[in-house]
Scaffold this motif. Sequence first.
Motif, PDB file in Angstrom:
ATOM      1  N   LEU A 176       0.743  -5.353  -9.284  1.00 53.99           N
ATOM      2  CA  LEU A 176       0.144  -4.497  -8.093  1.00 53.99           C
ATOM      3  C   LEU A 176       0.743  -4.846  -6.922  1.00 53.99           C
ATOM      4  O   LEU A 176       1.049  -3.941  -5.958  1.00 53.99           O
ATOM      5  CB  LEU A 176      -1.411  -4.993  -7.948  1.00 53.99           C
ATOM      6  CG  LEU A 176      -2.281  -4.549  -9.132  1.00 53.99           C
ATOM      7  CD1 LEU A 176      -3.797  -5.348  -8.716  1.00 53.99           C
ATOM      8  CD2 LEU A 176      -2.456  -3.145  -9.287  1.00 53.99           C
ATOM      9  N   GLN A 177       1.171  -5.862  -6.543  1.00 58.13           N
ATOM     10  CA  GLN A 177       2.145  -6.189  -5.540  1.00 58.13           C
ATOM     11  C   GLN A 177       3.241  -5.684  -5.349  1.00 58.13           C
ATOM     12  O   GLN A 177       3.699  -5.273  -4.421  1.00 58.13           O
ATOM     13  CB  GLN A 177       2.080  -7.761  -5.136  1.00 58.13           C
ATOM     14  CG  GLN A 177       0.769  -8.543  -4.932  1.00 58.13           C
ATOM     15  CD  GLN A 177       0.796  -9.859  -4.871  1.00 58.13           C
ATOM     16  OE1 GLN A 177       1.790 -10.596  -5.213  1.00 58.13           O
ATOM     17  NE2 GLN A 177      -0.216 -10.627  -4.652  1.00 58.13           N
ATOM     18  N   TYR A 178       3.798  -5.739  -6.638  1.00 56.33           N
ATOM     19  CA  TYR A 178       5.502  -5.287  -6.925  1.00 56.33           C
ATOM     20  C   TYR A 178       5.331  -3.830  -6.623  1.00 56.33           C
ATOM     21  O   TYR A 178       6.429  -3.304  -5.749  1.00 56.33           O
ATOM     22  CB  TYR A 178       5.879  -5.584  -8.212  1.00 56.33           C
ATOM     23  CG  TYR A 178       7.191  -4.953  -8.373  1.00 56.33           C
ATOM     24  CD1 TYR A 178       8.341  -5.805  -8.170  1.00 56.33           C
ATOM     25  CD2 TYR A 178       7.561  -3.830  -9.021  1.00 56.33           C
ATOM     26  CE1 TYR A 178       9.732  -5.248  -8.509  1.00 56.33           C
ATOM     27  CE2 TYR A 178       8.724  -3.170  -9.240  1.00 56.33           C
ATOM     28  CZ  TYR A 178       9.813  -4.141  -8.788  1.00 56.33           C
ATOM     29  OH  TYR A 178      11.152  -3.475  -9.315  1.00 56.33           O
ATOM     30  N   THR A 179       4.488  -3.077  -6.980  1.00 55.59           N
ATOM     31  CA  THR A 179       4.542  -1.674  -7.146  1.00 55.59           C
ATOM     32  C   THR A 179       4.322  -1.190  -5.575  1.00 55.59           C
ATOM     33  O   THR A 179       4.804  -0.180  -5.068  1.00 55.59           O
ATOM     34  CB  THR A 179       3.578  -0.967  -7.907  1.00 55.59           C
ATOM     35  OG1 THR A 179       2.405  -1.462  -7.745  1.00 55.59           O
ATOM     36  CG2 THR A 179       3.804  -1.136  -9.415  1.00 55.59           C
ATOM     37  N   LYS A 180       3.259  -1.978  -4.922  1.00 58.61           N
ATOM     38  CA  LYS A 180       3.107  -1.477  -3.300  1.00 58.61           C
ATOM     39  C   LYS A 180       4.197  -1.852  -2.691  1.00 58.61           C
ATOM     40  O   LYS A 180       4.747  -1.062  -1.856  1.00 58.61           O
ATOM     41  CB  LYS A 180       1.825  -2.648  -2.962  1.00 58.61           C
ATOM     42  CG  LYS A 180       1.254  -2.125  -1.691  1.00 58.61           C
ATOM     43  CD  LYS A 180       0.257  -0.722  -1.990  1.00 58.61           C
ATOM     44  CE  LYS A 180      -0.448  -0.305  -0.768  1.00 58.61           C
ATOM     45  NZ  LYS A 180      -1.203   0.883  -1.004  1.00 58.61           N
ATOM     46  N   THR A 187      -1.324   1.621  -7.720  1.00 54.86           N
ATOM     47  CA  THR A 187      -1.499   1.358  -9.035  1.00 54.86           C
ATOM     48  C   THR A 187      -3.000   1.588  -9.750  1.00 54.86           C
ATOM     49  O   THR A 187      -4.101   1.080  -9.016  1.00 54.86           O
ATOM     50  CB  THR A 187      -1.169  -0.124  -9.643  1.00 54.86           C
ATOM     51  OG1 THR A 187      -0.040  -0.504  -9.219  1.00 54.86           O
ATOM     52  CG2 THR A 187      -1.274  -0.295 -11.071  1.00 54.86           C
ATOM     53  N   ILE A 188      -3.277   2.510 -10.515  1.00 51.78           N
ATOM     54  CA  ILE A 188      -4.793   2.860 -11.017  1.00 51.78           C
ATOM     55  C   ILE A 188      -4.662   2.153 -12.451  1.00 51.78           C
ATOM     56  O   ILE A 188      -4.186   2.632 -13.324  1.00 51.78           O
ATOM     57  CB  ILE A 188      -4.748   4.514 -11.099  1.00 51.78           C
ATOM     58  CG1 ILE A 188      -4.620   4.579  -9.762  1.00 51.78           C
ATOM     59  CG2 ILE A 188      -6.263   4.591 -11.455  1.00 51.78           C
ATOM     60  CD1 ILE A 188      -5.265   4.355  -8.435  1.00 51.78           C
ATOM     61  N   LEU A 189      -5.687   1.210 -12.503  1.00 49.04           N
ATOM     62  CA  LEU A 189      -5.981   0.709 -13.740  1.00 49.04           C
ATOM     63  C   LEU A 189      -7.085   1.640 -14.240  1.00 49.04           C
ATOM     64  O   LEU A 189      -8.055   2.097 -13.887  1.00 49.04           O
ATOM     65  CB  LEU A 189      -6.965  -0.726 -13.495  1.00 49.04           C
ATOM     66  CG  LEU A 189      -5.951  -1.579 -12.968  1.00 49.04           C
ATOM     67  CD1 LEU A 189      -6.955  -2.936 -12.380  1.00 49.04           C
ATOM     68  CD2 LEU A 189      -4.963  -2.152 -13.709  1.00 49.04           C
ATOM     69  N   CYS A 190      -6.764   2.043 -15.618  1.00 52.06           N
ATOM     70  CA  CYS A 190      -7.722   2.858 -16.428  1.00 52.06           C
ATOM     71  C   CYS A 190      -7.736   2.806 -17.835  1.00 52.06           C
ATOM     72  O   CYS A 190      -6.836   2.043 -18.417  1.00 52.06           O
ATOM     73  CB  CYS A 190      -7.140   4.353 -16.055  1.00 52.06           C
ATOM     74  SG  CYS A 190      -5.483   4.944 -16.956  1.00 52.06           S
ATOM     75  N   SER A 191      -8.486   3.506 -18.598  1.00 47.84           N
ATOM     76  CA  SER A 191      -8.606   3.545 -19.813  1.00 47.84           C
ATOM     77  C   SER A 191      -8.810   5.291 -20.412  1.00 47.84           C
ATOM     78  O   SER A 191      -9.724   5.903 -20.193  1.00 47.84           O
ATOM     79  CB  SER A 191      -9.745   2.917 -20.472  1.00 47.84           C
ATOM     80  OG  SER A 191     -10.152   3.128 -21.839  1.00 47.84           O
TER      81      SER A 191
END
Length: 238
Positions: A176-180, A187-191
């Motif tokens: 999350l920190q890297y992508t930001k 970053t979206i966490l999903c299923s």
Amino acid sequence: MCDQPIQIAVLGDKGVGKTSIVRQWLSNDYSSIYSTTRLATYHFTSLFNGQRLFHIRIIDTPRFDETNNTDPQQEWVRMYCFRQAHVFLLVFDVNREETFSYIKSIYREIIRVRLNYNNNNSYLQQNAVHHTDIINDDDDPSSMDIPVIVVANKVDLIATDLHFTNFNLASTRDILQYTKKNLKANTILCSAKYHWHLVLLFKEVCHMLETVEDTVAKQAAQQARRRLQQHGKHCHIM
């Protein structure tokens, strides 16, 4: 509203759920039987954010090989997406760290291709190349405005997947920190399996489309002017 469809490229490694996300969102359909995507598929649809209607074209892609011996059709799709897509969904499997490494390499390749493409277009239009910089792994690509959303799929498997013992919550926070910081992206966490957070994902897409739409309209106007100029060159007064 822009009449030209806004193109969204869905990129990622094999088995990360690119097709599942697209099918679940568009058709409320999910298949537990895995089938490798070998050819790109194109989906025309619309998104409405409560105020504006966006015409979009979703390009669901196969995994792009990193070798030079790629299939010609796959190579054409790869170059088309990297050059022409307006928004990128970079999908990885939250339980497999190597799939995140893959989208990092894809992101760097998008930057390289766009720099070359923009430089070539600048040369054709102005008969001069102002710069020929190509980024490498140590360069900061933040100067390139690439609309990206990082999608961490398969969060439903976190508690059961044995790979997660080596890819824990601390690793997820690092991502999350890297992508930001490096991709300037959320970053979206999903299923995809349980349709979890897909509405949140496409709300983020709608938000991004608002900033992209003006760019798409300008590109369409430039292409129209270019076609008129080319047509004029081939017209002769008798």
